[in-house]
Design an enzyme around this catalytic site. Structure first.
Site, PDB file in Angstrom:
ATOM      1  N   HIS A   9       0.883  -1.323  -0.041  1.00  0.00           N
ATOM      2  CA  HIS A   9      -0.019  -0.103   0.061  1.00  0.00           C
ATOM      3  C   HIS A   9       0.812   1.367   0.002  1.00  0.00           C
ATOM      4  O   HIS A   9       2.064   1.277  -0.551  1.00  0.00           O
ATOM      5  CB  HIS A   9      -0.955   0.034   1.072  1.00  0.00           C
ATOM      6  N   GLU A  12      -2.650   0.065   7.897  1.00  0.00           N
ATOM      7  CA  GLU A  12      -1.608  -0.755   7.430  1.00  0.00           C
ATOM      8  C   GLU A  12      -0.591  -0.194   6.847  1.00  0.00           C
ATOM      9  O   GLU A  12       0.774  -0.672   6.937  1.00  0.00           O
ATOM     10  CB  GLU A  12      -2.213  -1.815   6.493  1.00  0.00           C
ATOM     11  N   HIS A  61       2.514  -7.166   4.667  1.00  0.00           N
ATOM     12  CA  HIS A  61       1.254  -6.694   4.836  1.00  0.00           C
ATOM     13  C   HIS A  61       0.491  -6.944   6.065  1.00  0.00           C
ATOM     14  O   HIS A  61       1.165  -7.671   6.902  1.00  0.00           O
ATOM     15  CB  HIS A  61       0.250  -7.471   3.870  1.00  0.00           C
ATOM     16  N   GLU A  70       1.302 -11.793   5.969  1.00  0.00           N
ATOM     17  CA  GLU A  70       0.545 -11.127   6.539  1.00  0.00           C
ATOM     18  C   GLU A  70       0.740 -11.230   7.959  1.00  0.00           C
ATOM     19  O   GLU A  70       0.619 -12.194   8.679  1.00  0.00           O
ATOM     20  CB  GLU A  70      -1.032 -11.623   6.186  1.00  0.00           C
TER      21      GLU A  70
HETATM   22 ZN    ZN Z   1      -2.480  -5.247   2.356  1.00  0.00          ZN
END
Ligand code: ZN
Length: 486
Positions: free
Chosen positions: A314, A328, A381, A447
């Site tokens: 992102h 995030e 992430h 993640e």
């Molecule tokens: Zn993400």
């Protein structure tokens, strides 16, 4: 966090403490560079080899940096602890002084830390840790014959903290009042070519589709006699860069190879123009993941050092997962920077797809890793679910479907993360995420936890926990690569 106040002024730069240091009474610092010797500069080739910082020494009256050319420099001053950060653009740090510490204890400087801050484009960073006696001003000069950049303190801090009394040392550069100059072109690590000027500039741009050439006309400017240009490697998407003085304007023409497109990036700095290079070809379609078991990790590139591309997810307006004002994009950038630092300490080369809060498409992230022929790719992430599933927490590590090396890398990394953090083990999984599917090297997407789980969210924003995650990811990558070296 302290945001360093930073500016790029290639010939004279200084900064006033009052701008960023609040009420703390400290001296202003300025670096004044000497008049460029035009006859000498004219004899120098416009595009030299990358500069290399080979040594940093303390002299009787200052510091001496051994370097094979005059780098473009930028400074910032940061409080708590009080320090000056001096960045030498397009400069490599010789391996024997990378991550070194030079004890000083004089002239208001306690010590100097030297490191390769960024690999591509190369930035050498010197951090001067200051004491209360730090000098009011610094003067720098470059001894071309001996390849020495000399920094000398000019006067020790007085009592004034008034910006208007910023000391003037040395002579101003010849062009300081006459004209604006185009000082350099360099790649910034986001797939952008940046044209840097000595002052704010305007421009007109146009794209010639027939020749795939982007031309910029910058009025009332000159080409600096110390112009810095990037070295275009064999894999560069840019075929040619030309600069011409046309009357009182500078015309910059950038020709891309077939399959690549040049477009203007959003301007964030009035003294610079950034051109985004984007692949418009059939990106990596010829390297499907299910053939990857035949592909060995790339050990050959990057002068024998293995290159890890780190992709903080992102950025910019794309905040990623969010809960209670936590984004995030910020968490993953912090983890990624820690990860890069640790990998560098382990001896790896590191490239980031972004190091700031900027918007970046998925495709240039992939292309960066492909162009650099990275050994491995890791995208970082943070996960989220609906408020109704706030109990869900833990770590998932993804590889592309059918990617056996990617799966192997994911297993090493995942195991380290679970062992080190004690997070809930949600397993190694396969998914068709773009960045891991389109990269041809072993690639994973981690993640690191669920922002929607209150206790995991509080860990994810904690610097110690971020460092623990980063260390675990680095160890997993290291184990994976070592397992293939045997
Ligand atoms: Zn993400």
């Amino acid at each position: 966090m302290n945001q360093p106040y930073k500016r790029y002024l290639p010939l004279v730069f200084g900064l006033t403490a009052s701008l960023c240091l609040g009420t703390k009474a400290v001296a202003q610092t300025s670096f004044d560079l000497p008049l460029p010797n035009s006859s000498l500069q004219a004899q120098l080739p416009p595009s030299a080899q990358p500069l290399q910082l080979r040594n940093v020494q303390v002299s009787a009256d200052g510091f001496v940096l051994q370097i094979n050319g005059m780098p473009q420099m930028s400074t910032s001053r940061v409080a708590n602890p009080d320090r000056i950060i001096l960045d030498l653009q397009a400069t490599e740090v010789a391996p024997w002084i990378h991550n070194s510490l030079v004890a000083v204890n004089r002239n208001g400087v306690k010590q100097i830390r030297v490191a390769q801050f960024q690999k591509s484009p190369a930035i050498a960073r010197l951090v001067f840790d200051l004491d209360s006696n730090s000098p009011a001003s610094w003067q720098s000069s470059f001894d071309q014959a001996r390849g020495l950049l000399i920094l000398r303190p000019v006067g020790i801090a007085g009592t004034t903290n008034n910006p208007s009394s910023l000391p003037v040392t040395g002579s101003p550069p010849a062009n300081s009042s006459s004209s604006t100059t185009v000082d350099g072109l360099s790649f910034n690590g986001y797939g952008q070519l940046v044209i840097q000027a000595s002052r704010a500039i305007s421009y007109r741009g146009s794209l010639d589709l027939a020749t795939n050439t982007y031309s910029l006309t910058i009025p009332t400017t000159r080409i600096s006699s110390q112009l810095r240009r990037p070295v275009l490697g064999a894999n560069s998407p840019i075929e040619q860069i030309r600069l011409n003085q046309v009357g009182d304007a500078v015309v910059v023409s950038v020709k891309a190879i077939a399959g690549w497109q040049i477009r203007e990036a959003i301007r964030t700095n009035p003294q610079a123009i950034a051109l985004q290079l984007t692949s418009v070809g059939q990106v990596t379609a010829s390297s499907p993941k299910n053939q990857q078991s035949q592909i060995q990790p790339n050990y050959g590139a990057n002068n024998g050092r293995q290159l890890i591309v780190i992709d903080p997810g992102h950025g910019g307006p794309d905040v990623g997962a969010t809960r209670n004002g936590i984004y995030e994009k910020d968490i993953v950038l912090a983890i990624s920077k820690q990860l890069g630092r640790i990998l560098q300490q382990m001896g790896y080369s590191v490239m980031y797809t972004r190091t700031e809060d900027i918007d970046l498409d998925l495709e240039p992230r992939v292309q960066m890793a492909e162009n650099a022929r990275a050994t491995a790719f890791v995208s970082v992430h943070v996960n989220s679910l609906d408020a109704s599933a706030s109990q869900v927490n833990g770590v998932e590590t993804y590889h592309a479907p059918g990617a056996s090396l990617g799966k192997n890398l994911a297993e090493f990394v995942h195991q380290q993360i679970i062992a080190s953090t004690g997070a809930t083990d949600r397993g190694v999984r396969s998914a068709r995420f773009y960045v891991i599917r389109k990269t041809s090297m072993p690639s994973i997407l981690v993640e690191t936890g669920y922002i929607t789980n209150p206790s995991e969210a509080s860990r994810l924003v904690n610097g110690n926990y971020q460092e623990r995650l980063a260390t675990a990811i680095a160890q997993g990558i290291d184990q994976f690569l070592k397992s293939y070296r045997r």
